[in-house]
Design a protein around this motif. Structure first.
Motif, short mmCIF file in Angstrom:
data_model
loop_
_atom_site.label_atom_id
_atom_site.label_comp_id
_atom_site.label_asym_id
_atom_site.label_seq_id
_atom_site.Cartn_x
_atom_site.Cartn_y
_atom_site.Cartn_z
N GLY A 52 0.79 -1.22 0.00
CA GLY A 52 0.00 0.00 0.00
C GLY A 52 0.83 1.27 0.00
O GLY A 52 0.31 2.36 -0.25
N ARG A 53 2.13 1.15 0.27
CA ARG A 53 3.03 2.32 0.26
C ARG A 53 3.84 2.43 -1.02
O ARG A 53 4.54 3.41 -1.22
N VAL A 54 3.74 1.43 -1.87
CA VAL A 54 4.45 1.44 -3.15
C VAL A 54 3.42 1.76 -4.23
O VAL A 54 2.38 1.09 -4.33
N PHE A 55 3.69 2.80 -5.01
CA PHE A 55 2.72 3.27 -6.01
C PHE A 55 3.25 3.04 -7.41
O PHE A 55 4.43 3.26 -7.69
N VAL A 70 -1.53 7.44 -10.64
CA VAL A 70 -0.58 6.81 -9.72
C VAL A 70 -1.40 6.18 -8.60
O VAL A 70 -2.09 6.88 -7.85
N VAL A 71 -1.32 4.84 -8.50
CA VAL A 71 -2.12 4.09 -7.54
C VAL A 71 -1.25 3.07 -6.81
O VAL A 71 -0.19 2.68 -7.31
N VAL A 122 -2.73 12.42 -11.72
CA VAL A 122 -3.66 12.24 -10.61
C VAL A 122 -3.10 11.14 -9.72
O VAL A 122 -2.79 10.05 -10.18
N LEU A 123 -2.95 11.46 -8.43
CA LEU A 123 -2.50 10.49 -7.44
C LEU A 123 -3.70 9.97 -6.67
O LEU A 123 -4.57 10.77 -6.28
N TYR A 134 6.68 5.22 -2.02
CA TYR A 134 7.69 4.78 -2.97
C TYR A 134 7.08 4.81 -4.37
O TYR A 134 5.96 4.34 -4.58
N VAL A 135 7.83 5.38 -5.32
CA VAL A 135 7.45 5.36 -6.73
C VAL A 135 8.71 4.99 -7.52
O VAL A 135 9.82 5.08 -7.01
N SER A 136 8.50 4.62 -8.76
CA SER A 136 9.65 4.27 -9.59
C SER A 136 10.59 5.46 -9.70
O SER A 136 10.17 6.61 -9.86
#
Length: 164
Positions: A52-55, A70-71, A122-123, A134-136
């Motif tokens: 749930g913390r990695v998008f 971004v989900v 949109v996040l 965290y995102v790429s």
């Protein structure tokens, strides 16, 4: 969190953008397995982070305009909700080649940060529930951790319930 990316050739347009903005962030590298079922799920598992913390960064076509959603990697992008969030009527996943061309990144490494051509973003509003996310970082096997408020500000994103 560290202020700079680790040295050693890990600089990407995403980390360069973060450094230029003076935003605190930490780069997390892991060994990407080309046979992994999902890129984001692999990142969460190998880095030991709740999914749930990695998008994940997904590029969709909303009424003819490329738009970033971004989900959390633990869910899916609700295309109708994404379209509604930007005042559109219809959304579909973008052609992978168009997503890569527009962002300057390869699939599985598309970052919402440092894109070649910044797209409206949109996040999912769940991003705001975490102290850091965290995102790429712009490459498979590389994630960047940063505060959600910084991610929103740097991408000029809207937040809306676009995940399911």
């Amino acid at each position: 969190m560290a202020k700079k990316a680790k040295k050693g050739g890990q600089g990407t347009p995403a980390t360069v953008a973060l450094e230029a903005a003076g935003v605190p962030f930490t780069v997390h590298a892991y060994e990407h397995d080309p046979a992994a079922a999902t890129y984001g799920g692999e990142a969460a598992e190998l880095l030991g982070i709740p999914a749930g913390r990695v998008f994940k960064t997904l590029v969709a076509d909303v009424d003819g305009t490329l738009t970033v959603g971004v989900v959390p990697v633990s869910g899916k992008l609700d295309l109708k909700a994404l379209a509604a969030a930007v005042g559109g009527k219809r959304a579909a996943m973008a052609d992978p080649a168009a997503a890569e061309r527009s962002s300057g990144y390869v699939l599985g490494g598309i970052s919402p940060l440092g894109q070649r051509r910044p797209l409206r973003t949109v996040l999912d509003d769940s991003v705001l529930a975490h102290p850091t996310v965290y995102v790429s970082a712009g490459r498979r096997g590389l994630e960047v951790e940063l505060a959600p408020a910084d991610l929103v500000a740097l991408t000029k994103a809207l937040t809306a319930p676009i995940g399911r």
